[in-house]
Design a protein around this motif. Structure first.
Motif, mmCIF file in Angstrom:
data_model
loop_
_atom_site.group_PDB
_atom_site.id
_atom_site.type_symbol
_atom_site.label_atom_id
_atom_site.label_comp_id
_atom_site.label_asym_id
_atom_site.label_seq_id
_atom_site.Cartn_x
_atom_site.Cartn_y
_atom_site.Cartn_z
ATOM 1 N N GLU A 1 0.828 -1.203 0.000
ATOM 2 C CA GLU A 1 0.000 0.000 0.000
ATOM 3 C C GLU A 1 0.863 1.254 0.000
ATOM 4 O O GLU A 1 2.001 1.243 0.465
ATOM 5 C CB GLU A 1 -0.905 0.031 1.239
ATOM 6 C CG GLU A 1 -2.025 -0.975 1.225
ATOM 7 C CD GLU A 1 -3.041 -0.698 2.326
ATOM 8 O OE1 GLU A 1 -3.351 0.482 2.556
ATOM 9 O OE2 GLU A 1 -3.514 -1.662 2.948
ATOM 10 N N GLU B 1 -15.131 3.135 -9.962
ATOM 11 C CA GLU B 1 -13.731 3.541 -9.951
ATOM 12 C C GLU B 1 -13.575 4.977 -9.462
ATOM 13 O O GLU B 1 -12.642 5.296 -8.728
ATOM 14 C CB GLU B 1 -13.122 3.389 -11.351
ATOM 15 C CG GLU B 1 -12.921 1.946 -11.780
ATOM 16 C CD GLU B 1 -12.571 1.807 -13.254
ATOM 17 O OE1 GLU B 1 -12.122 0.720 -13.668
ATOM 18 O OE2 GLU B 1 -12.777 2.800 -14.006
ATOM 19 N N ASN C 1 -6.708 1.192 2.280
ATOM 20 C CA ASN C 1 -7.515 0.181 1.593
ATOM 21 C C ASN C 1 -8.614 -0.352 2.515
ATOM 22 O O ASN C 1 -9.746 -0.557 2.093
ATOM 23 C CB ASN C 1 -6.624 -0.974 1.123
ATOM 24 C CG ASN C 1 -5.781 -0.587 -0.075
ATOM 25 O OD1 ASN C 1 -5.987 0.460 -0.687
ATOM 26 N ND2 ASN C 1 -4.818 -1.427 -0.417
ATOM 27 N N SER D 1 -14.369 -5.813 -0.238
ATOM 28 C CA SER D 1 -13.288 -6.505 0.445
ATOM 29 C C SER D 1 -11.973 -5.794 0.150
ATOM 30 O O SER D 1 -11.842 -5.084 -0.863
ATOM 31 C CB SER D 1 -13.203 -7.961 -0.021
ATOM 32 O OG SER D 1 -12.755 -8.017 -1.376
ATOM 33 N N PRO E 1 -9.059 -7.094 -0.831
ATOM 34 C CA PRO E 1 -8.499 -7.501 -2.131
ATOM 35 C C PRO E 1 -9.185 -6.807 -3.311
ATOM 36 O O PRO E 1 -8.527 -6.461 -4.302
ATOM 37 C CB PRO E 1 -8.734 -9.016 -2.162
ATOM 38 C CG PRO E 1 -8.757 -9.420 -0.726
ATOM 39 C CD PRO E 1 -9.437 -8.284 -0.022
ATOM 40 N N THR E 2 -10.499 -6.595 -3.200
ATOM 41 C CA THR E 2 -11.217 -5.901 -4.273
ATOM 42 C C THR E 2 -10.760 -4.452 -4.363
ATOM 43 O O THR E 2 -10.560 -3.909 -5.461
ATOM 44 C CB THR E 2 -12.737 -5.956 -4.046
ATOM 45 O OG1 THR E 2 -13.156 -7.321 -4.005
ATOM 46 C CG2 THR E 2 -13.488 -5.231 -5.156
ATOM 47 N N LYS F 1 -7.819 -3.295 -3.489
ATOM 48 C CA LYS F 1 -6.476 -3.326 -4.074
ATOM 49 C C LYS F 1 -6.546 -3.436 -5.589
ATOM 50 O O LYS F 1 -5.790 -2.781 -6.318
ATOM 51 C CB LYS F 1 -5.674 -4.496 -3.506
ATOM 52 C CG LYS F 1 -5.246 -4.321 -2.065
ATOM 53 C CD LYS F 1 -4.423 -5.517 -1.613
ATOM 54 C CE LYS F 1 -3.939 -5.357 -0.184
ATOM 55 N NZ LYS F 1 -3.161 -6.538 0.274
ATOM 56 N N ALA F 2 -7.468 -4.282 -6.069
ATOM 57 C CA ALA F 2 -7.615 -4.450 -7.518
ATOM 58 C C ALA F 2 -8.085 -3.153 -8.167
ATOM 59 O O ALA F 2 -7.602 -2.767 -9.239
ATOM 60 C CB ALA F 2 -8.607 -5.585 -7.809
ATOM 61 N N TYR F 3 -9.018 -2.467 -7.519
ATOM 62 C CA TYR F 3 -9.511 -1.189 -8.051
ATOM 63 C C TYR F 3 -8.403 -0.137 -8.067
ATOM 64 O O TYR F 3 -8.262 0.611 -9.036
ATOM 65 C CB TYR F 3 -10.693 -0.686 -7.214
ATOM 66 C CG TYR F 3 -12.038 -1.101 -7.745
ATOM 67 C CD1 TYR F 3 -12.637 -0.414 -8.807
ATOM 68 C CD2 TYR F 3 -12.723 -2.182 -7.203
ATOM 69 C CE1 TYR F 3 -13.887 -0.797 -9.298
ATOM 70 C CE2 TYR F 3 -13.961 -2.578 -7.688
ATOM 71 C CZ TYR F 3 -14.538 -1.881 -8.736
ATOM 72 O OH TYR F 3 -15.767 -2.259 -9.232
ATOM 73 N N SER G 1 -5.151 -0.621 -8.225
ATOM 74 C CA SER G 1 -4.209 -0.980 -9.291
ATOM 75 C C SER G 1 -4.751 -0.579 -10.654
ATOM 76 O O SER G 1 -4.026 -0.062 -11.510
ATOM 77 C CB SER G 1 -3.926 -2.487 -9.265
ATOM 78 O OG SER G 1 -3.264 -2.855 -8.088
ATOM 79 N N ARG G 2 -6.058 -0.795 -10.840
ATOM 80 C CA ARG G 2 -6.698 -0.423 -12.099
ATOM 81 C C ARG G 2 -6.680 1.096 -12.285
ATOM 82 O O ARG G 2 -6.462 1.601 -13.390
ATOM 83 C CB ARG G 2 -8.137 -0.944 -12.109
ATOM 84 C CG ARG G 2 -8.782 -0.998 -13.507
ATOM 85 C CD ARG G 2 -10.187 -1.556 -13.419
ATOM 86 N NE ARG G 2 -10.227 -2.796 -12.670
ATOM 87 C CZ ARG G 2 -11.300 -3.262 -12.041
ATOM 88 N NH1 ARG G 2 -12.423 -2.558 -12.068
ATOM 89 N NH2 ARG G 2 -11.256 -4.409 -11.391
ATOM 90 N N ASP H 1 -3.261 2.298 -13.354
ATOM 91 C CA ASP H 1 -3.022 1.945 -14.759
ATOM 92 C C ASP H 1 -3.841 2.841 -15.693
ATOM 93 O O ASP H 1 -3.311 3.395 -16.661
ATOM 94 C CB ASP H 1 -3.376 0.473 -14.979
ATOM 95 C CG ASP H 1 -3.052 0.013 -16.394
ATOM 96 O OD1 ASP H 1 -1.896 0.187 -16.812
ATOM 97 O OD2 ASP H 1 -3.959 -0.505 -17.069
#
Length: 222
Positions: free
Chosen positions: A125, A167, A180, A190, A192-193, A195-197, A199-200, A203
């Motif tokens: 993080e 997003e 997070n 969650s 992990p969700t 974290k995925a957002y 990262s997205r 990007d």
């Protein structure tokens, strides 16, 4: 048994190093693997000891924390680098984040917050102190003249329009300095969700860290 989080302290003040070592030593999941009194020592020690997290002061002799951060980032994304600051050097903080630091800590925060920040940094993080995020963002946005600020607001708004509604909610939470875990509670997701957002977001927006996401959000609303 969980693997220990290895930490290196880089600060030219021996008293700060002693204080931090006592804080870290109180947590059985953290291991202090070394100390450095300047940036050159920090780079050498990090390359030799392979810590998971470096607590890096900015103002140090011989090689400062900015140069040391840049040098270590030439080796790759690890270790996580968390800048230590008294927050009287806004420009230096932004410079450190642009160079690839994972975040910053105030030297006078509570020991429990230091331990939490080290754990979060080791987990990947970015560490932003919510109490000072508005000042940091205000400094970043306020450096520009009014005409350029309007132009940047338009560009930031265009970039953020690429995001889905969800997003954008995550981006807004990041801009408030939320962790997070806090974003997960706020948006009923969650970790992990989240974290995925995040990262997205990095990007999609072409950002290197969460501060840059926050700056975009604040520029768009300026």
């Amino acid at each position: 048994m969980a693997e220990l989080i290895r930490v290196l302290i880089a600060d030219d003040d021996p008293l700060v190093r002693v204080g931090l070592s006592m804080v870290l030593g109180a947590d059985p999941d953290l291991q202090l693997v070394g100390e450095a009194g300047d940036g050159a020592q920090a780079v050498e020690a990090a390359r030799r000891l392979h810590p998971d997290v470096v607590l890096m002061d900015i103002r140090m002799p011989r090689m400062d924390g900015l140069a040391a951060t840049a040098e270590l980032r030439r080796d790759g994304p690890r270790p996580a680098i968390v800048v230590l600051t008294t927050f009287d050097t806004d420009e230096h903080l932004l410079g450190a984040l642009r160079l690839g630091a994972n975040g910053f800590l105030l030297k006078d925060i509570a020991p429990t917050e230091i331990l939490s920040a080290v754990r979060r940094a080791a987990a990947g993080e970015s560490i932003l102190a919510p109490a000072v995020v508005p000042r940091l963002i205000g400094y970043a946005v306020g450096r520009f003249a009014e005409g350029e600020r309007d132009s940047r607001a338009t560009r930031a708004g265009t970039v953020l329009d690429r995001l889905t509604e969800r997003e954008r909610e995550v981006a807004d939470a990041v801009a408030k300095g939320r962790s997070n875990a806090e974003i997960g509670v706020e948006l009923h997701m969650s970790v992990p969700t989240v974290k995925a957002y995040v990262s997205r977001l990095l990007d999609k927006l072409g950002c290197a860290n969460r501060v840059q996401v926050a700056i975009l959000v604040h520029e768009a609303s300026a």
